[in-house]
Design a protein around this motif. Structure first.
Motif, PDB file in Angstrom:
ATOM      1  N   ASN A 155      31.788  44.146  51.067  1.00 55.63           N
ATOM      2  CA  ASN A 155      33.191  43.931  52.210  1.00 55.63           C
ATOM      3  C   ASN A 155      33.539  43.218  51.763  1.00 55.63           C
ATOM      4  OD1 ASN A 155      33.599  45.883  54.008  1.00 55.63           O
ATOM      5  ND2 ASN A 155      32.621  45.282  55.769  1.00 55.63           N
ATOM      6  N   LYS A 156      33.772  42.296  50.771  1.00 57.50           N
ATOM      7  CA  LYS A 156      35.180  41.019  49.987  1.00 57.50           C
ATOM      8  C   LYS A 156      35.771  41.274  49.778  1.00 57.50           C
ATOM      9  CE  LYS A 156      32.226  37.670  53.726  1.00 57.50           C
ATOM     10  NZ  LYS A 156      32.240  36.011  53.746  1.00 57.50           N
ATOM     11  N   SER A 157      36.916  40.983  49.926  1.00 58.50           N
ATOM     12  CA  SER A 157      37.803  40.809  48.235  1.00 58.50           C
ATOM     13  C   SER A 157      37.676  39.060  48.056  1.00 58.50           C
ATOM     14  CB  SER A 157      39.437  40.736  49.257  1.00 58.50           C
ATOM     15  OG  SER A 157      39.457  39.542  49.412  1.00 58.50           O
ATOM     16  N   LEU A 158      38.305  39.228  46.227  1.00 62.52           N
ATOM     17  CA  LEU A 158      38.078  37.613  46.118  1.00 62.52           C
ATOM     18  C   LEU A 158      38.958  36.970  46.610  1.00 62.52           C
ATOM     19  CD1 LEU A 158      38.490  36.414  42.762  1.00 62.52           C
ATOM     20  CD2 LEU A 158      41.023  37.323  43.051  1.00 62.52           C
ATOM     21  N   ILE A 159      39.673  37.035  47.690  1.00 64.05           N
ATOM     22  CA  ILE A 159      40.622  36.305  48.694  1.00 64.05           C
ATOM     23  C   ILE A 159      39.973  35.846  49.763  1.00 64.05           C
ATOM     24  CG2 ILE A 159      42.153  35.773  50.437  1.00 64.05           C
ATOM     25  CD1 ILE A 159      43.867  37.384  49.025  1.00 64.05           C
ATOM     26  N   ASP A 160      39.144  36.717  49.629  1.00 63.49           N
ATOM     27  CA  ASP A 160      38.438  36.133  51.374  1.00 63.49           C
ATOM     28  C   ASP A 160      37.168  35.424  50.452  1.00 63.49           C
ATOM     29  OD1 ASP A 160      39.552  37.836  53.094  1.00 63.49           O
ATOM     30  OD2 ASP A 160      37.552  39.608  52.193  1.00 63.49           O
ATOM     31  N   ILE A 161      36.880  35.369  49.618  1.00 61.70           N
ATOM     32  CA  ILE A 161      35.577  34.172  48.613  1.00 61.70           C
ATOM     33  C   ILE A 161      36.133  33.010  47.757  1.00 61.70           C
ATOM     34  CG2 ILE A 161      34.347  35.759  48.491  1.00 61.70           C
ATOM     35  CD1 ILE A 161      34.230  35.752  45.364  1.00 61.70           C
ATOM     36  N   ALA A 162      37.430  33.014  48.279  1.00 60.65           N
ATOM     37  CA  ALA A 162      38.282  32.288  47.376  1.00 60.65           C
ATOM     38  C   ALA A 162      37.049  32.211  45.390  1.00 60.65           C
ATOM     39  CB  ALA A 162      37.977  30.447  48.203  1.00 60.65           C
ATOM     40  N   GLY A 163      37.655  33.310  45.074  1.00 66.31           N
ATOM     41  CA  GLY A 163      36.897  32.968  44.011  1.00 66.31           C
ATOM     42  C   GLY A 163      38.207  33.349  42.670  1.00 66.31           C
ATOM     43  N   GLU A 164      37.658  33.128  41.508  1.00 69.07           N
ATOM     44  CA  GLU A 164      38.648  32.439  40.307  1.00 69.07           C
ATOM     45  C   GLU A 164      38.319  33.723  39.701  1.00 69.07           C
ATOM     46  OE1 GLU A 164      36.907  27.749  39.194  1.00 69.07           O
ATOM     47  OE2 GLU A 164      34.790  29.443  39.348  1.00 69.07           O
ATOM     48  N   VAL A 165      39.469  33.446  38.418  1.00 71.21           N
ATOM     49  CA  VAL A 165      39.840  34.458  37.493  1.00 71.21           C
ATOM     50  C   VAL A 165      40.283  34.207  36.161  1.00 71.21           C
ATOM     51  CG1 VAL A 165      41.529  36.374  37.309  1.00 71.21           C
ATOM     52  CG2 VAL A 165      41.040  35.561  39.750  1.00 71.21           C
ATOM     53  N   ILE A 166      40.016  34.598  35.684  1.00 66.28           N
ATOM     54  CA  ILE A 166      40.263  34.461  34.120  1.00 66.28           C
ATOM     55  C   ILE A 166      41.321  36.006  33.274  1.00 66.28           C
ATOM     56  CG2 ILE A 166      39.927  34.743  31.569  1.00 66.28           C
ATOM     57  CD1 ILE A 166      36.884  32.928  32.097  1.00 66.28           C
ATOM     58  N   VAL A 167      42.356  35.945  33.060  1.00 66.09           N
ATOM     59  CA  VAL A 167      42.996  37.359  33.040  1.00 66.09           C
ATOM     60  C   VAL A 167      43.609  37.127  30.782  1.00 66.09           C
ATOM     61  CG1 VAL A 167      45.291  38.649  33.027  1.00 66.09           C
ATOM     62  CG2 VAL A 167      44.307  37.472  35.102  1.00 66.09           C
ATOM     63  N   VAL A 168      42.300  38.195  30.722  1.00 66.70           N
ATOM     64  CA  VAL A 168      42.735  38.286  29.029  1.00 66.70           C
ATOM     65  C   VAL A 168      43.669  39.600  28.918  1.00 66.70           C
ATOM     66  CG1 VAL A 168      41.935  38.632  26.955  1.00 66.70           C
ATOM     67  CG2 VAL A 168      40.588  36.951  28.912  1.00 66.70           C
ATOM     68  N   SER A 169      44.859  39.034  28.278  1.00 72.10           N
ATOM     69  CA  SER A 169      45.544  40.814  27.147  1.00 72.10           C
ATOM     70  C   SER A 169      44.733  41.026  26.596  1.00 72.10           C
ATOM     71  CB  SER A 169      46.895  39.932  26.512  1.00 72.10           C
ATOM     72  OG  SER A 169      47.559  41.103  26.323  1.00 72.10           O
ATOM     73  N   GLN A 170      44.598  42.698  26.190  1.00 71.49           N
ATOM     74  CA  GLN A 170      43.488  43.156  25.785  1.00 71.49           C
ATOM     75  C   GLN A 170      44.851  44.748  25.348  1.00 71.49           C
ATOM     76  OE1 GLN A 170      40.036  43.656  27.004  1.00 71.49           O
ATOM     77  NE2 GLN A 170      39.274  45.155  25.036  1.00 71.49           N
ATOM     78  N   PHE A 171      45.709  44.508  23.867  1.00 67.33           N
ATOM     79  CA  PHE A 171      46.416  46.053  24.038  1.00 67.33           C
ATOM     80  C   PHE A 171      45.607  46.764  23.603  1.00 67.33           C
ATOM     81  CE2 PHE A 171      45.542  44.142  19.893  1.00 67.33           C
ATOM     82  CZ  PHE A 171      45.219  45.129  19.468  1.00 67.33           C
ATOM     83  N   THR A 172      44.208  46.470  23.315  1.00 67.03           N
ATOM     84  CA  THR A 172      42.984  47.819  22.957  1.00 67.03           C
ATOM     85  C   THR A 172      43.113  48.995  24.062  1.00 67.03           C
ATOM     86  OG1 THR A 172      40.916  46.471  22.542  1.00 67.03           O
ATOM     87  CG2 THR A 172      42.209  46.999  20.986  1.00 67.03           C
ATOM     88  N   LEU A 173      43.044  48.407  25.305  1.00 59.75           N
ATOM     89  CA  LEU A 173      43.205  49.355  26.771  1.00 59.75           C
ATOM     90  C   LEU A 173      44.168  50.544  26.427  1.00 59.75           C
ATOM     91  CD1 LEU A 173      43.058  46.468  29.521  1.00 59.75           C
ATOM     92  CD2 LEU A 173      40.941  47.979  28.245  1.00 59.75           C
TER      93      LEU A 173
END
Length: 150
Positions: free
Chosen positions: A63-81
């Motif tokens: 019921n909580k979002s990334l913003i709600d939990i003040a979570g961290e993020v890693i973004v990885v580029s992946q052309f194979t998607l």
């Protein structure tokens, strides 16, 4: 633009045995870009990433979002998607954007996400051979394609 979001209790990205990104509770986002992606695709996926209610509340309900939990993020580029697998057994990556288009979109995605969540987003390195390690919490994995909004 396509993303795979994984809720993680920890994740890291290494290049040549050197850790370039590391987080605890939050999201690992794999990002695949095609030639015709634009700011509209970025805005849509950033809003989804920041606001998806996939983290547990006090009742163990997602019921909580990334913003709600003040979570961290890693973004990885992946052309194979963006692999096409309809014909034969060798995936075709012809739909994946070339670096001259993909790098600015990738950078813009990261910067837009940082503004949305109000904190630094960690990244891999575009085009590098990366080793991604994660503990998928749940497991929770969500796939979103900006071309399939309905």
């Amino acid at each position: 633009m396509r993303i795979v979001i994984q809720r993680v209790s920890e994740a890291s990205v290494s290049i040549e045995n050197h850790k370039v990104a590391e987080i605890q509770s939050g999201l690992l986002v794999l990002l695949g870009i095609v030639e015709d992606d634009d700011q509209e695709d970025i805005n849509y996926l950033v809003r989804k990433t920041a606001n998806l209610r996939i983290f547990n509340d006090e009742n163990e309900v997602m019921n909580k979002s990334l913003i709600d939990i003040a979570g961290e993020v890693i973004v990885v580029s992946q052309f194979t998607l963006q692999a096409a697998t309809k014909k034969g057994n060798r995936p075709s990556y012809i739909k994946a954007a070339k670096p001259d288009i993909a790098i600015p979109l990738y950078t813009n995605f990261v910067q837009t996400l940082e503004k949305e969540i109000g904190k630094k987003v960690q990244t891999g390195q575009f085009g590098a051979d990366m080793q991604v390690a994660l503990v998928n919490d749940g497991p929770v994995t969500i796939i979103i394609d900006s071309k399939n909004k309905e």
